[in-house]
Design a protein around this motif. Structure first.
Motif, mmCIF file in Angstrom:
data_model
loop_
_atom_site.group_PDB
_atom_site.id
_atom_site.type_symbol
_atom_site.label_atom_id
_atom_site.label_comp_id
_atom_site.label_asym_id
_atom_site.label_seq_id
_atom_site.Cartn_x
_atom_site.Cartn_y
_atom_site.Cartn_z
ATOM 1 N N ASN B 82 61.918 76.740 87.304
ATOM 2 C CA ASN B 82 61.887 75.480 88.028
ATOM 3 C C ASN B 82 60.871 75.595 89.161
ATOM 4 O OD1 ASN B 82 62.326 73.019 89.116
ATOM 5 N ND2 ASN B 82 64.400 73.459 89.852
ATOM 6 N N GLU B 89 58.763 65.655 98.762
ATOM 7 C CA GLU B 89 58.449 64.435 97.994
ATOM 8 C C GLU B 89 57.021 63.965 98.248
ATOM 9 O OE1 GLU B 89 60.013 63.095 95.564
ATOM 10 O OE2 GLU B 89 61.808 64.331 95.714
ATOM 11 N N LYS B 107 55.348 63.951 82.547
ATOM 12 C CA LYS B 107 55.349 62.514 82.812
ATOM 13 C C LYS B 107 56.640 62.062 83.502
ATOM 14 C CE LYS B 107 54.261 58.128 80.701
ATOM 15 N NZ LYS B 107 54.004 57.405 79.442
ATOM 16 N N ASP B 108 57.752 62.492 82.937
ATOM 17 C CA ASP B 108 59.037 62.053 83.501
ATOM 18 C C ASP B 108 59.189 62.533 84.945
ATOM 19 O OD1 ASP B 108 59.516 60.963 81.090
ATOM 20 O OD2 ASP B 108 60.992 62.463 80.437
ATOM 21 N N TRP B 109 58.806 63.778 85.162
ATOM 22 C CA TRP B 109 58.941 64.341 86.500
ATOM 23 C C TRP B 109 58.083 63.549 87.487
ATOM 24 C CZ3 TRP B 109 56.155 66.483 90.472
ATOM 25 C CH2 TRP B 109 56.903 67.180 91.442
ATOM 26 N N VAL B 111 57.095 60.499 87.301
ATOM 27 C CA VAL B 111 57.655 59.161 87.546
ATOM 28 C C VAL B 111 58.766 59.236 88.605
ATOM 29 C CG1 VAL B 111 59.018 57.307 86.499
ATOM 30 C CG2 VAL B 111 57.038 58.237 85.289
ATOM 31 N N GLN B 112 59.543 60.333 88.520
ATOM 32 C CA GLN B 112 60.630 60.493 89.492
ATOM 33 C C GLN B 112 60.135 60.873 90.885
ATOM 34 O OE1 GLN B 112 63.046 63.491 87.622
ATOM 35 N NE2 GLN B 112 63.391 62.174 85.829
ATOM 36 N N HIS B 113 58.930 61.440 90.950
ATOM 37 C CA HIS B 113 58.388 61.899 92.240
ATOM 38 C C HIS B 113 57.018 61.264 92.458
ATOM 39 C CE1 HIS B 113 61.595 64.951 92.379
ATOM 40 N NE2 HIS B 113 61.371 65.061 91.085
ATOM 41 N N PRO B 114 57.013 59.973 92.685
ATOM 42 C CA PRO B 114 55.736 59.241 92.665
ATOM 43 C C PRO B 114 54.780 59.629 93.786
ATOM 44 C CG PRO B 114 57.522 57.845 93.468
ATOM 45 C CD PRO B 114 58.165 59.093 92.959
#
Lengths: 417, 190, 335
Positions: B82, B89, B107-109, B111-114
């Motif tokens: 990890n 952030e 990509k998902d990560w 999106v969660q941490h713009p």
């Protein structure tokens, strides 16, 4: 001159500036960078006629220095952990003979289970050997303490360990102000031994002593430490006069005035503790800290004076007296006996477990609000312990404990950080 | 305080990267502290190193658990550890890779941490080009200096020449110079 | 040998013949102006071979160095009987640290002398067989392989005598000690174990290795003198009977030592650079039984006679005689 430099390199530079005459070394992590650097310096002729011996063991290393020091040569080595224990017999012997050898301890845990990371178990195991033990908070202090150590050792004719946290300091790359040769020469006179092997004036060193005089000889060793209680602050002050910075001494105080709670620790964790003290004070907690720089001799009077108005002293120590609890805290309790001060023992940082500022802050708050069990183990994984205890209760052949615990925690030792 | 955590593998110059950062910061008149993850890992095993940069003395000795900058010198670590643990952030990620977001599986990560900025660029290829050895550390340090302005270009050169004397230093300075100019166009997004 | 061996057939011993020699050839002890490393009044037992060996060895070093020498001593009988505070018998600078580190301590003294440029002062280290072949072996091997400028002298009395006669790695086959008692199916120290330190020293390739015996003090002195003419790591292994531990007559120490040599059980030789370069031949080989019978530690081999053990020990002696060429099959070996 200020440099951004690895702790081990800085210490090697400092030792070289002290003009050692004999060094005998055996590799063990995390002290190796120090002796590697010194071996190179000797080989290129940077340290005069200094002799560097690659020996067969730590026991051999210190034994070589016993001979060299008795012959009147300024002598140095570095070791840690298993290495210090392997040389234990010679450690006591060097002190008993009153030979002013200086040795770096890159503090590291002792196995089993084998562990190469930092705690103070190694030098604590040698605390009654008769060596002075000075602990560095950072690499600047590690450098400065080595220079002071040679002067202290040779003035008292007593060996000195300079303890610096393995990896945390030895491998940290940070700013250090390295002194000049002129400054060190100004501070550190040539070694004038009080006893020396000399064919012109032959003496027997290391003769057998029976019950009629042994106690007196041991008392005189103790007396040297009592003299060190005076010499350490004086030499620290002389150092400050020449080098224009404060380093060493018996202990250092951080916001202890009017502090109700004092944190007390040895070595590099004092940096994290000071950050924690600042944060706690910002929140209104009357907290201060004491850095114990000299652990041997133990500065009982200075400590009692510094802590006499505190309600509570929380000793954070990187060691464990198995079957008893805190080693340092037991001595702090003795120093404070008769005072109403509560002394808490916090066993922390064993085998390299990081001591975080957050954990220090939480511990202080818990101690002040609810009190701590004695001793308190910081960040102990009770779930894993209880599962292992259950397993041991259920089956006779429960297997090796460390392996079971690692399986429980799901980590390999390499990722434990 | 800038807190940088560097992930890579044994033999990739991870500890050297931390030292270069600290040496450059020192040259810029800042205070810095670099230290490895104190492991006994061998070549190829995951390795972590840390660097703190500040304008006032640094006293903390704890490992960096909440970095504001991450170096990922080996993108194969992305899905083994990890690596993003504790990242601010508003953090910055310097990634040694030729691959795009989709290929990296980030990509998902993202999106969660713009607000996290990720720079993915082939630092090891730059080193291969100039040195004949694919060591990412110098390019990563230069890229970080360029993107953040936390270190001057001159300080990075100073640190490199201090660490690698002679011709190797000169070649590494070329790596740094190219990375310095090149990295800003490699910000990746979703 | 570098000296002319003179045979004293009329006295039956090599040690009492000094008066028959020219003054210049006599042992140092016969001189009125002799050196005196280990003074009289120490506490060694009657007939102690170690005290005799140490005094001759160190006096020879003193003579070779014009008294510019330092001695390092391992813990053991020699250290204890010579040093009780404040009555040291040593007339030379002398240092005792612990049991297992004399070679390393001596290396340190030598290193300090090198650092200070005092190369005229020489270093010797000494210890018993326990200190040498067992507990100090690691340090000794280190001193050898670094070729430190130290002469190490081992006084081999074949067991831990200071602690009350326990087995060491130099205890001979079938000898009684308190930890290899004369009981069971194979009484005494088992056959086929133990180590040969002179050979191990030679395997380090050091400049000089020699064995010597208190039975031939002139030979011992000559070897020590030769060792002091060489720089680097040197090793001399001296066979020194211990009347207490061997259960032999204190008056017979020299005789017992001589029988060990003449039986072939303790071969006298020199080696340079790891190769045997010289040996002291035996005039007439005596059966090992003559040697063993004088020592109570081998009593169990004779009552009743243990023919197998006696034959095995005889075979060891014969092997040494063959290996080192100790019998005068060639005239050249007579000198």
């Amino acid at each position: 001159m200020k440099q951004q430099i690895e702790g081990s390199q800085a210490v090697a530079q400092a030792v070289a500036l002290c003009r050692p005459e004999v060094m005998a070394c055996y590799p063990i992590s995390p002290q190796t960078h120090i002796v590697e650097t010194l071996s190179r310096k000797v080989k290129v002729g940077e340290i005069g006629n200094c002799q560097f011996l690659n020996v067969e063991s730590e026991f051999g290393a210190l034994s070589v220095l016993i001979g060299a020091s008795a012959m009147g040569a300024r002598s140095y080595t570095a070791t840690t952990s298993q290495g210090l224990l392997f040389m234990a017999e010679a450690v006591y012997n060097a002190a008993g003979l009153g030979l002013p050898i200086v040795m770096t301890i890159a503090n590291r845990a002792i196995g089993a289970p084998i562990n190469i990371w930092n705690d103070h178990s190694d030098s604590m195991a040698m605390r009654d050997s008769g060596w002075l033990q000075l602990f560095a908070e950072d690499n600047q202090e590690a450098v400065d303490l080595h220079i002071q150590a040679f002067r202290l050792a040779e003035e008292l004719s007593c060996p000195v360990m300079v303890c610096m946290d393995g990896y945390i300091l030895t491998h940290a790359f940070e700013e250090v102000d390295l002194p000049t040769q002129e400054q060190v020469d100004d501070f550190l006179p040539p070694f004038e031994p009080v006893q020396v092997l000399d064919p012109q004036d032959p003496v027997s060193i290391g003769a057998m002593v029976g019950p009629e005089a042994f106690t007196e000889v041991r008392y005189l060793a103790h007396h040297k430490h009592l003299q060190a209680l005076e010499a350490i602050p004086r030499i620290s002050q002389t150092f400050q006069n020449i080098f224009q910075r404060s380093s060493g001494g018996l202990l250092k105080l951080y916001h202890t005035d009017k502090a109700e709670t004092l944190l007390l620790a040895l070595g590099s964790v004092n940096g994290t503790i000071k950050d924690a003290v600042d944060d706690l004070r910002t929140e209104g907690w009357p907290v201060g800290a004491i850095q114990l720089c000299s652990y041997r001799p133990f500065p009982s009077h200075a400590l009692r004076h510094a802590a006499q108005n505190a309600k509570r002293v929380i000793v954070i120590e990187k060691d464990l007296a198995v079957g008893n609890g805190g080693i340092v805290s037991s001595e702090v309790k003795l120093a404070l006996q008769g005072l109403p001060t509560i002394v808490d023992t916090v066993i922390a940082g064993l085998g390299g477990r990081a001591i975080s500022k957050a954990a220090v802050i939480d511990t202080v708050k818990a101690a002040c609000l609810e009190g701590l069990e004695e001793p308190h183990f910081l960040d102990l994984n009770w779930e894993a312990i209880n599962r292992e205890l259950t397993r041991q209760a259920e089956q006779r052949r429960s297997g090796p404990t460390p392996e079971n615990l690692l399986r429980e925690i799901g980590l390999s030792s390499g990722k434990a950080l | 305080m800038i807190e940088i955590r560097i992930h890579g593998r044994g033999g990739q110059g991870v500890v050297t990267a931390a030292e270069l950062l600290a040496a450059a910061a020192f040259h810029d008149g800042k205070v810095a502290q670099a230290f490895p993850s104190f492991g006994s890992e061998r070549t190829g095993a995951p390795v972590t190193a840390f660097c703190r940069i500040d304008t006032k003395p640094i006293r903390s000795r704890e490992p960096i658990t909440h970095p504001n900058v991450l170096f990922i010198q080996d993108s194969t670590l992305l899905h083994q550890l990890n690596v993003f643990s504790g990242l601010s952030e508003q953090g910055i990620v310097m990634m040694n890779s030729t691959r795009q977001v989709e290929e990296l599986g980030l990509k998902d990560w993202m999106v969660q941490h713009p607000e996290v900025e990720i720079y993915s660029f082939p630092a090891s290829d730059l080193a291969e080009k100039h040195l004949g050895r694919s060591i990412a550390n110098v390019g990563m340090v230069a890229g970080f200096a360029s993107v953040t302005g936390a270190l001057t270009k001159e300080a990075v050169q100073y640190a490199i020449q201090g660490k690698f004397p002679g011709k190797l230093g000169a070649l590494n300075v070329q790596v740094a110079a190219e990375a310095f100019d090149y990295v800003s166009s490699h910000k990746i997004g979703v | 040998m570098s000296y002319q061996r003179v045979k004293f057939y009329q006295t039956g011993t090599f040690t009492v013949g000094n008066r028959l020699l020219d003054e210049g050839d006599r042992t140092v002890q016969a001189r009125t102006d002799r050196s005196n490393s280990l003074n009289s009044g120490h506490r060694a037992c009657q007939g102690c071979g170690e005290a005799l060996g140490a005094r001759y060895a160190l006096d020879a070093v003193m003579r070779a160095t014009q008294n510019k020498m330092v001695a390092v001593n391992a813990t053991g009988c020699l250290e204890v009987f010579s040093s009780p505070y404040p009555e040291s018998a040593w007339q030379i600078p002398w240092l005792h640290s612990v049991f297992g580190n004399a070679p390393a301590v001596a290396s340190g003294v030598a290193a300090a002398l090198r650092a200070k440029g005092k190369t005229d002062i020489r270093v010797i280290a000494q210890g018993g067989d326990g200190a040498t072949v067992d507990i100090g072996f690691g340090c000794l091997s280190g001193m050898f392989e670094r070729n430190d400028d130290v002469l190490y002298v081992c006084y081999d009395n074949e067991a831990y005598m200071n602690t009350g006669i326990q087995r060491s790695g130099a205890t001979p086959a079938r000898a009684w000690t308190n930890t290899t008692q004369a009981v069971g199916t194979e009484p005494g120290n088992p056959m086929g174990i133990g180590k040969n330190l002179p050979c191990i020293a030679m395997a380090h390739g050091i400049p000089f290795v020699a064995t010597a015996s208190v039975a031939d003090l002139h030979d011992l002195e000559t070897k020590v003198t030769k060792a002091m003419s060489i720089r680097g790591a040197r090793y001399i292994h001296i066979h020194v009977p211990c009347p207490l531990g061997w259960k032999s007559d204190p008056a017979q120490t020299i005789k017992v030592a001589r029988l060990a040599v003449e039986s072939g059980l303790f071969p006298l030789f020199e080696a340079e650079g790891g190769v045997v370069s010289d040996r002291t031949p035996i005039r007439k080989q005596v059966p090992v039984e003559q040697y063993l019978a004088l020592q109570g530690r081998f009593k169990h081999l004779f009552n009743p006679r243990d023919e197998e053990a006696l034959a095995a020990i005889q075979a060891m002696a014969d092997r040494n005689i063959h290996l080192y060429g100790l019998l005068p099959t060639k005239p050249a070996m007579e000198t």
